[in-house]
Design a protein around this motif. Structure first.
Motif, PDB file in Angstrom:
ATOM      1  N   UNK A 101      37.007   2.170  49.920  1.00  0.00           N
ATOM      2  CA  UNK A 101      38.212   2.304  50.516  1.00  0.00           C
ATOM      3  C   UNK A 101      39.451   3.779  50.712  1.00  0.00           C
ATOM      4  N   UNK A 102      40.839   3.583  50.734  1.00  0.00           N
ATOM      5  CA  UNK A 102      42.055   4.899  50.672  1.00  0.00           C
ATOM      6  C   UNK A 102      41.853   4.764  49.288  1.00  0.00           C
TER       7      UNK A 102
ATOM      8  N   UNK B 269      37.429  13.817  50.183  1.00  0.00           N
ATOM      9  CA  UNK B 269      38.230  14.123  49.217  1.00  0.00           C
ATOM     10  C   UNK B 269      38.703  13.529  48.019  1.00  0.00           C
ATOM     11  N   UNK B 270      37.592  13.653  46.942  1.00  0.00           N
ATOM     12  CA  UNK B 270      37.673  12.972  45.591  1.00  0.00           C
ATOM     13  C   UNK B 270      38.023  13.383  44.558  1.00  0.00           C
ATOM     14  N   UNK B 271      38.861  12.825  44.119  1.00  0.00           N
ATOM     15  CA  UNK B 271      39.582  13.521  42.635  1.00  0.00           C
ATOM     16  C   UNK B 271      38.384  12.540  41.527  1.00  0.00           C
ATOM     17  N   UNK B 272      37.799  13.577  40.364  1.00  0.00           N
ATOM     18  CA  UNK B 272      37.301  13.438  38.761  1.00  0.00           C
ATOM     19  C   UNK B 272      38.171  13.573  37.947  1.00  0.00           C
TER      20      UNK B 272
ATOM     21  N   UNK C  81      35.735   9.044  29.422  1.00  0.00           N
ATOM     22  CA  UNK C  81      35.556   8.021  30.287  1.00  0.00           C
ATOM     23  C   UNK C  81      35.864   8.753  31.905  1.00  0.00           C
ATOM     24  N   UNK C  82      34.889   8.445  32.846  1.00  0.00           N
ATOM     25  CA  UNK C  82      35.093   8.927  34.384  1.00  0.00           C
ATOM     26  C   UNK C  82      35.651   8.236  34.856  1.00  0.00           C
ATOM     27  N   UNK C  83      36.543   8.948  35.595  1.00  0.00           N
ATOM     28  CA  UNK C  83      36.864   7.844  36.727  1.00  0.00           C
ATOM     29  C   UNK C  83      37.135   8.861  37.738  1.00  0.00           C
ATOM     30  N   UNK C  84      37.068   8.353  39.069  1.00  0.00           N
ATOM     31  CA  UNK C  84      36.832   8.685  40.715  1.00  0.00           C
ATOM     32  C   UNK C  84      37.910   8.060  41.588  1.00  0.00           C
ATOM     33  N   UNK C  85      38.600   8.886  41.810  1.00  0.00           N
ATOM     34  CA  UNK C  85      39.130   8.159  42.916  1.00  0.00           C
ATOM     35  C   UNK C  85      38.811   9.117  44.777  1.00  0.00           C
TER      36      UNK C  85
ATOM     37  N   UNK D 217      39.577   8.119  52.221  1.00  0.00           N
ATOM     38  CA  UNK D 217      38.782   6.815  52.014  1.00  0.00           C
ATOM     39  C   UNK D 217      37.227   6.759  51.384  1.00  0.00           C
ATOM     40  N   UNK D 218      36.485   6.366  52.242  1.00  0.00           N
ATOM     41  CA  UNK D 218      34.783   6.454  51.721  1.00  0.00           C
ATOM     42  C   UNK D 218      34.317   5.399  50.598  1.00  0.00           C
TER      43      UNK D 218
END
Length: 107
Positions: free
Chosen positions: A97-98, A29-32, A68-72, A77-78
């Protein structure tokens, strides 16, 4: 001399480059969030629940180029890695991590 400098500035403002954004990893469950400067304007996009690997190319030109590239990661997690390549420059970052964040900028 001044005409030569003005000519170089003019060439730089018209020169187009490709910015390549890439995200890999095991997170689910990644936010880009990525932004791109082009012709003095900033465009920003956000994507949620992205399936990895992910890749995007953007064309940009103007005196100020880049972004900029920000990935959360999300609650599950992961591990994530971001990579941005622009005009011969590559930036990378990793996080795990989470709710961990990897940021690629300075290109």
């Amino acid at each position: 001399m001044i005409a030569g400098v003005a000519n170089e500035v003019d060439k730089e403002t018209k020169r187009e480059i490709t910015v390549t954004y890439e995200v890999t990893g095991s997170a689910k469950d990644v936010t880009i969030t990525y932004s791109t400067y082009s012709d003095g304007d900033l465009s920003q996009n956000q994507l949620s629940d992205v399936e990895l690997p992910w890749r995007k190319e953007e064309k940009t030109k103007g005196f100020v180029k880049g972004g900029t590239l920000v990935v959360t990661t999300g609650a599950s997690g992961g591990k994530i890695s971001c990579k941005v390549t622009a005009d011969g420059t590559t930036r990378t970052a990793t996080a795990s991590g989470k709710f961990a964040t990897a940021t690629c900028d300075g290109f």
